[in-house]
Enzyme design. Structure first.
Site, PDB file in Angstrom:
ATOM      1  N   MET A  18       9.458  89.061  20.244  1.00 29.83           N
ATOM      2  CA  MET A  18       9.907  90.398  19.881  1.00 29.83           C
ATOM      3  C   MET A  18      10.817  90.378  18.656  1.00 29.83           C
ATOM      4  O   MET A  18      10.764  91.270  17.816  1.00 29.83           O
ATOM      5  CB  MET A  18      10.643  91.041  21.059  1.00 29.83           C
ATOM      6  CG  MET A  18       9.736  91.617  22.135  1.00 29.83           C
ATOM      7  SD  MET A  18       8.526  92.834  21.540  1.00 29.83           S
ATOM      8  CE  MET A  18       9.540  93.902  20.535  1.00 29.83           C
ATOM      9  N   ASP A  37      17.688  81.513  14.889  1.00 36.05           N
ATOM     10  CA  ASP A  37      17.008  80.972  16.067  1.00 36.05           C
ATOM     11  C   ASP A  37      17.390  79.500  16.165  1.00 36.05           C
ATOM     12  O   ASP A  37      17.914  78.910  15.204  1.00 36.05           O
ATOM     13  CB  ASP A  37      15.484  81.095  15.906  1.00 36.05           C
ATOM     14  CG  ASP A  37      14.751  81.185  17.232  1.00 36.05           C
ATOM     15  OD1 ASP A  37      14.266  82.270  17.571  1.00 36.05           O
ATOM     16  OD2 ASP A  37      14.687  80.156  17.937  1.00 36.05           O
ATOM     17  N   VAL A  61      23.488  80.936  19.465  1.00 34.22           N
ATOM     18  CA  VAL A  61      24.159  82.233  19.538  1.00 34.22           C
ATOM     19  C   VAL A  61      25.404  82.214  20.423  1.00 34.22           C
ATOM     20  O   VAL A  61      26.229  83.137  20.366  1.00 34.22           O
ATOM     21  CB  VAL A  61      23.198  83.350  20.024  1.00 34.22           C
ATOM     22  CG1 VAL A  61      22.155  83.666  18.967  1.00 34.22           C
ATOM     23  CG2 VAL A  61      22.562  82.995  21.357  1.00 34.22           C
ATOM     24  N   ASN A  87      19.196  90.145  19.653  1.00 31.54           N
ATOM     25  CA  ASN A  87      17.917  90.057  20.346  1.00 31.54           C
ATOM     26  C   ASN A  87      17.774  88.793  21.195  1.00 31.54           C
ATOM     27  O   ASN A  87      17.058  88.796  22.201  1.00 31.54           O
ATOM     28  CB  ASN A  87      16.785  90.105  19.313  1.00 31.54           C
ATOM     29  CG  ASN A  87      15.431  89.794  19.909  1.00 31.54           C
ATOM     30  OD1 ASN A  87      14.815  90.624  20.566  1.00 31.54           O
ATOM     31  ND2 ASN A  87      14.945  88.574  19.690  1.00 31.54           N
ATOM     32  N   TYR A 150      19.924  87.153  35.160  1.00 34.76           N
ATOM     33  CA  TYR A 150      19.307  87.993  34.131  1.00 34.76           C
ATOM     34  C   TYR A 150      19.789  89.432  34.285  1.00 34.76           C
ATOM     35  O   TYR A 150      20.242  90.057  33.311  1.00 34.76           O
ATOM     36  CB  TYR A 150      17.782  87.927  34.234  1.00 34.76           C
ATOM     37  CG  TYR A 150      17.077  88.658  33.113  1.00 34.76           C
ATOM     38  CD1 TYR A 150      17.027  88.117  31.831  1.00 34.76           C
ATOM     39  CD2 TYR A 150      16.483  89.901  33.319  1.00 34.76           C
ATOM     40  CE1 TYR A 150      16.402  88.789  30.791  1.00 34.76           C
ATOM     41  CE2 TYR A 150      15.850  90.580  32.288  1.00 34.76           C
ATOM     42  CZ  TYR A 150      15.815  90.023  31.029  1.00 34.76           C
ATOM     43  OH  TYR A 150      15.202  90.690  29.999  1.00 34.76           O
ATOM     44  N   LYS A 154      22.246  91.519  31.636  1.00 34.42           N
ATOM     45  CA  LYS A 154      21.687  92.685  30.948  1.00 34.42           C
ATOM     46  C   LYS A 154      22.469  93.960  31.288  1.00 34.42           C
ATOM     47  O   LYS A 154      22.589  94.854  30.447  1.00 34.42           O
ATOM     48  CB  LYS A 154      20.201  92.832  31.277  1.00 34.42           C
ATOM     49  CG  LYS A 154      19.338  91.716  30.677  1.00 34.42           C
ATOM     50  CD  LYS A 154      19.506  91.599  29.169  1.00 34.42           C
ATOM     51  CE  LYS A 154      18.587  90.577  28.538  1.00 34.42           C
ATOM     52  NZ  LYS A 154      18.752  90.506  27.073  1.00 34.42           N
ATOM     53  N   THR A 185       3.773  90.903  25.140  1.00 28.90           N
ATOM     54  CA  THR A 185       3.963  89.728  24.278  1.00 28.90           C
ATOM     55  C   THR A 185       2.986  88.642  24.728  1.00 28.90           C
ATOM     56  O   THR A 185       2.451  88.697  25.841  1.00 28.90           O
ATOM     57  CB  THR A 185       5.399  89.206  24.386  1.00 28.90           C
ATOM     58  OG1 THR A 185       5.659  88.836  25.744  1.00 28.90           O
ATOM     59  CG2 THR A 185       6.401  90.269  23.957  1.00 28.90           C
TER      60      THR A 185
END
Length: 244
Positions: A18, A37, A61, A87, A150, A154, A185
């Site tokens: 994405m 990345d 990140v 992202n 997760y 989120k 995806t």
């Protein structure tokens, strides 16, 4: 004229998936894009494919030092940053009773702490640009329950977005979150999962999964000046799942 002409954007986790879809659309719409990345090979190849308006910077990140480097390289190459798309993220599909503390801390670092670091680090650069837009990619599971770790992170992204929107508004920086449902995806629609995804799609009110471009178009809208009065809000792309 592109919808992002003269804007400098950082998109994390954008060597593939994405993030790559967002980056491609941003370049097409006139932005200069810094791809980040951990996958250096794919990142460099994709940046070369996108042309002179894209560069790649390898980034963990969850590292404060790496964030400082990314923002510095963005300014060096293109100027102050106008847009940040947080992202990058990972998933974990385990029962809570089977998750180790190390696994839990890792998903929190990558999905949650990274978003905090990105927003905090980029703010000064956006202030130099006269303001900006931060788009935090959350999930449908930032609204309704899913897997432990997760879901938690989120939901946290959704909450951080609202807190940051209040903190950064005096600097002219807008902060919004995007909450995708099931997206088509390559990982989702591969042969061994295709039947399960097709069965699941029948439970979605719109009776289909989303295409990557549908998410990218929302991210583009939030990055652009078209969403100039939107901040602290969540934008849902789930085909109606959360409305049931």
């Amino acid at each position: 004229m592109g919808r992002l002409d003269n804007k400098v954007a950082i998109i994390t986790g954008s060597a593939q998936g994405m993030g790559a879809a967002h980056a491609k659309l941003f370049v097409e719409q006139g932005a200069k894009v810094v791809l980040t990345d951990l996958n250096e090979e794919k990142g460099n190849a994709f940046a070369a494919e996108l042309g002179e308006n894209a560069i790649f910077v390898k980034q963990n990140v969850a590292s404060e030092e790496d964030w400082a480097t990314v923002v510095a390289k963005a300014e060096e190459a293109f100027g102050p940053v106008n847009v940040l798309v947080n992202n990058a993220g990972i998933t974990m599909a385990k029962n809570m009773l089977d998750v180790t503390v190390e696994e839990y801390r890792r998903i929190v670092e990558i999905n949650q702490v990274s978003v905090f670091l990105g927003m905090k680090t980029v703010a000064a650069s956006m202030a130099k640009a006269g303001g900006g837009s931060i788009v935090n990619i959350s999930s449908l599971n930032g609204l309704v329950a899913g897997a432990i770790g997760y879901t938690d992170t989120k939901f946290a992204v959704r909450g951080m977005t609202k807190a940051a929107a209040i903190n950064l508004a005096p600097m002219g920086i807008r902060v919004n979150s995007v909450h995708p449902g099931v997206i088509a995806t390559p990982m989702v629609v591969q042969e061994d999962t295709k039947a399960a995804v097709e069965a699941f799609s029948k439970m979605i009110p719109l009776k289909r999964v989303a295409q990557p471009e549908e998410v990218s178009n929302m991210v583009l809208f939030l990055a652009s000046d078209e969403s100039s009065y939107s901040t602290g809000s969540e934008f849902i792309i789930d085909g109606g799942m959360s409305a049931q």
